[in-house]
Motif scaffolding. Structure first.
Motif, PDB file in Angstrom:
ATOM      1  N   ARG A  11      95.604  36.478 -29.726  1.00 29.23           N
ATOM      2  CA  ARG A  11      96.280  37.048 -30.845  1.00 29.23           C
ATOM      3  C   ARG A  11      97.913  36.812 -30.408  1.00 29.23           C
ATOM      4  N   GLY A  12      98.388  37.134 -29.028  1.00 30.24           N
ATOM      5  CA  GLY A  12      99.786  36.921 -29.086  1.00 30.24           C
ATOM      6  C   GLY A  12     100.308  35.688 -29.327  1.00 30.24           C
ATOM      7  N   ASP A  13      99.511  34.425 -28.990  1.00 30.66           N
ATOM      8  CA  ASP A  13     100.229  33.037 -29.575  1.00 30.66           C
ATOM      9  C   ASP A  13     100.088  33.010 -30.976  1.00 30.66           C
ATOM     10  N   ILE A  14      99.123  33.658 -31.393  1.00 35.86           N
ATOM     11  CA  ILE A  14      98.958  33.394 -33.058  1.00 35.86           C
ATOM     12  C   ILE A  14     100.362  34.127 -33.964  1.00 35.86           C
ATOM     13  N   ARG A  15     100.383  35.390 -33.154  1.00 36.45           N
ATOM     14  CA  ARG A  15     101.578  35.920 -33.720  1.00 36.45           C
ATOM     15  C   ARG A  15     103.078  35.192 -33.384  1.00 36.45           C
ATOM     16  N   SER A  16     103.219  34.591 -32.154  1.00 31.60           N
ATOM     17  CA  SER A  16     104.120  33.725 -32.039  1.00 31.60           C
ATOM     18  C   SER A  16     104.402  32.816 -33.102  1.00 31.60           C
ATOM     19  N   GLU A  17     103.207  31.954 -33.130  1.00 31.78           N
ATOM     20  CA  GLU A  17     103.278  30.721 -34.052  1.00 31.78           C
ATOM     21  C   GLU A  17     103.669  31.067 -35.584  1.00 31.78           C
ATOM     22  N   MET A  18     103.105  32.342 -36.066  1.00 32.04           N
ATOM     23  CA  MET A  18     103.588  32.725 -37.339  1.00 32.04           C
ATOM     24  C   MET A  18     105.033  33.485 -37.433  1.00 32.04           C
ATOM     25  N   GLU A  19     105.266  34.332 -36.529  1.00 32.63           N
ATOM     26  CA  GLU A  19     106.611  34.764 -36.654  1.00 32.63           C
ATOM     27  C   GLU A  19     107.799  34.001 -36.377  1.00 32.63           C
ATOM     28  N   ARG A  20     107.606  33.038 -35.486  1.00 29.26           N
ATOM     29  CA  ARG A  20     108.713  32.212 -35.228  1.00 29.26           C
ATOM     30  C   ARG A  20     108.795  31.183 -36.545  1.00 29.26           C
ATOM     31  N   THR A  21     107.629  30.937 -37.134  1.00 33.33           N
ATOM     32  CA  THR A  21     107.756  30.279 -38.489  1.00 33.33           C
ATOM     33  C   THR A  21     108.553  30.781 -39.552  1.00 33.33           C
ATOM     34  N   SER A  22     108.006  32.320 -39.900  1.00 31.01           N
ATOM     35  CA  SER A  22     108.587  32.967 -40.884  1.00 31.01           C
ATOM     36  C   SER A  22     109.971  33.233 -40.366  1.00 31.01           C
ATOM     37  N   TRP A  64      90.470  29.793 -39.979  1.00 29.89           N
ATOM     38  CA  TRP A  64      90.713  31.173 -40.325  1.00 29.89           C
ATOM     39  C   TRP A  64      90.167  32.041 -39.323  1.00 29.89           C
ATOM     40  N   ASN A  65      90.710  32.912 -38.921  1.00 26.32           N
ATOM     41  CA  ASN A  65      89.835  34.084 -37.855  1.00 26.32           C
ATOM     42  C   ASN A  65      90.460  35.625 -38.293  1.00 26.32           C
ATOM     43  N   ARG A  66      90.012  36.414 -37.478  1.00 27.58           N
ATOM     44  CA  ARG A  66      90.232  37.781 -37.946  1.00 27.58           C
ATOM     45  C   ARG A  66      91.608  38.226 -37.536  1.00 27.58           C
ATOM     46  N   ALA A  67      92.166  37.765 -36.389  1.00 33.41           N
ATOM     47  CA  ALA A  67      93.669  37.981 -35.935  1.00 33.41           C
ATOM     48  C   ALA A  67      94.592  37.233 -36.849  1.00 33.41           C
ATOM     49  N   ALA A  68      94.168  36.177 -37.381  1.00 32.98           N
ATOM     50  CA  ALA A  68      95.203  35.540 -38.265  1.00 32.98           C
ATOM     51  C   ALA A  68      95.300  36.311 -39.623  1.00 32.98           C
ATOM     52  N   PHE A  69      94.276  36.941 -40.248  1.00 32.00           N
ATOM     53  CA  PHE A  69      94.148  37.469 -41.484  1.00 32.00           C
ATOM     54  C   PHE A  69      95.000  38.961 -41.179  1.00 32.00           C
ATOM     55  N   GLN A  70      94.665  39.430 -39.880  1.00 32.63           N
ATOM     56  CA  GLN A  70      95.335  40.765 -39.775  1.00 32.63           C
ATOM     57  C   GLN A  70      96.776  40.530 -39.607  1.00 32.63           C
TER      58      GLN A  70
END
Length: 276
Positions: free
Chosen positions: A160-171, A192-198
């Protein structure tokens, strides 16, 4: 100060694009597996096509101003991505993944500009770093930019932390280059997975997939890409293409052929409006 003025101008242009007739989010998008879409019309092939009149649905150049968008707000967590848009007005949408790329994206933008058409670009953060001017052009031309993660990983294999980093840095880098934070995201490989949707919902982004994959990522030949688009054209269809991630010269040539055909066939190529 100059940078702030430029971003304000881009936000005004984006709001103007929405006011021109890009339908609202609730009216434009249809959920994925919650409905069974009607099959697109079958096209008979180039040799059997009638002479087509210019379309009345071509978008007009940007006009008007609008207020800057408010800060992103958390959204309802979805369990599946959107795969279609509304069929009203014979709407379709073109989307491009993995860019921006200095060799291919400018040509695609040139073709879209030639026909006054808007599209969605799902960009990777690492590609934006050295190509911020292309996102600035997307903003100025009225295109919608979405989040496609930083390095294009398989999200289902990340914590989950790595997914957040990938998305936040890009935004963050999209906001820096485009002038606004993205309101849409697309999972690499459509995984897709649950963490990505959340996490996407927490960041104010809706998940967008596609109806038809052009398979241009396989480099199957320009004719195959064109046929894939034209044979699957239909109201509500979302087309997936790529402007990076490999040799995309076939994709560049293909849009020269299928874009005027779609317009002359009466399709309104649109993008979601901006939430304010």
């Amino acid at each position: 100060m100059q940078k702030d003025q430029l971003f304000t101008r881009r936000r005004m242009l984006l709001a103007g694009a929405a006011a021109l007739g890009a339908a609202g989010t609730a009216g434009l998008i249809m959920a994925g597996s919650e409905e069974t879409p009607a099959p697109p019309p079958v096209l008979a092939g180039p040799q059997a096509r009638p002479v087509l009149k210019p379309s009345e649905f071509r978008l007009q150049p940007l006009t008007g101003n609008g207020p800057p968008r408010a800060k992103p707000h958390k959204l309802t967590v979805r369990h599946q991505p959107f795969v279609r848009i509304s069929t009203r007005g014979r709407q379709m949408m073109l989307t491009f993944d993995d860019g921006p790329h200095p060799d291919y994206t400018p040509h695609i933008l040139d073709t879209l500009a030639k026909y006054d058409v808007r599209a969605m670009f799902f960009v990777c953060g690492e590609m934006v770093v050295d190509n911020k001017e292309l996102l600035a052009r997307m903003a100025d031309d009225g295109h919608v930019v979405g989040n496609h993660t930083w390095t294009h990983p398989l999200l289902t294999e990340l914590g989950r932390g790595d997914i957040r980093s990938e998305m936040e840095r890009t935004s963050d880098i999209i906001e820096d280059a485009y002038g606004d934070r993205p309101q849409w995201f697309r999972a690499p490989y459509g995984a897709w997975n649950r963490a990505a949707f959340q996490l996407g919902a927490q960041m104010g982004m809706e998940p967008m997939a596609w109806t038809t994959d052009t398979t241009d990522w396989k480099e199957p030949g320009t004719r195959t890409i064109v046929d894939r688009v034209e044979d699957n054209a239909g109201p509500g269809v979302v087309i997936l293409s790529h402007d990076a991630g490999g040799d995309r010269s076939q994709s560049v040539r293909a849009i020269h052929e299928y874009l005027p055909y779609l317009l002359d066939s009466g399709y309104h190529l649109t993008v979601p409006s901006r939430r304010t």
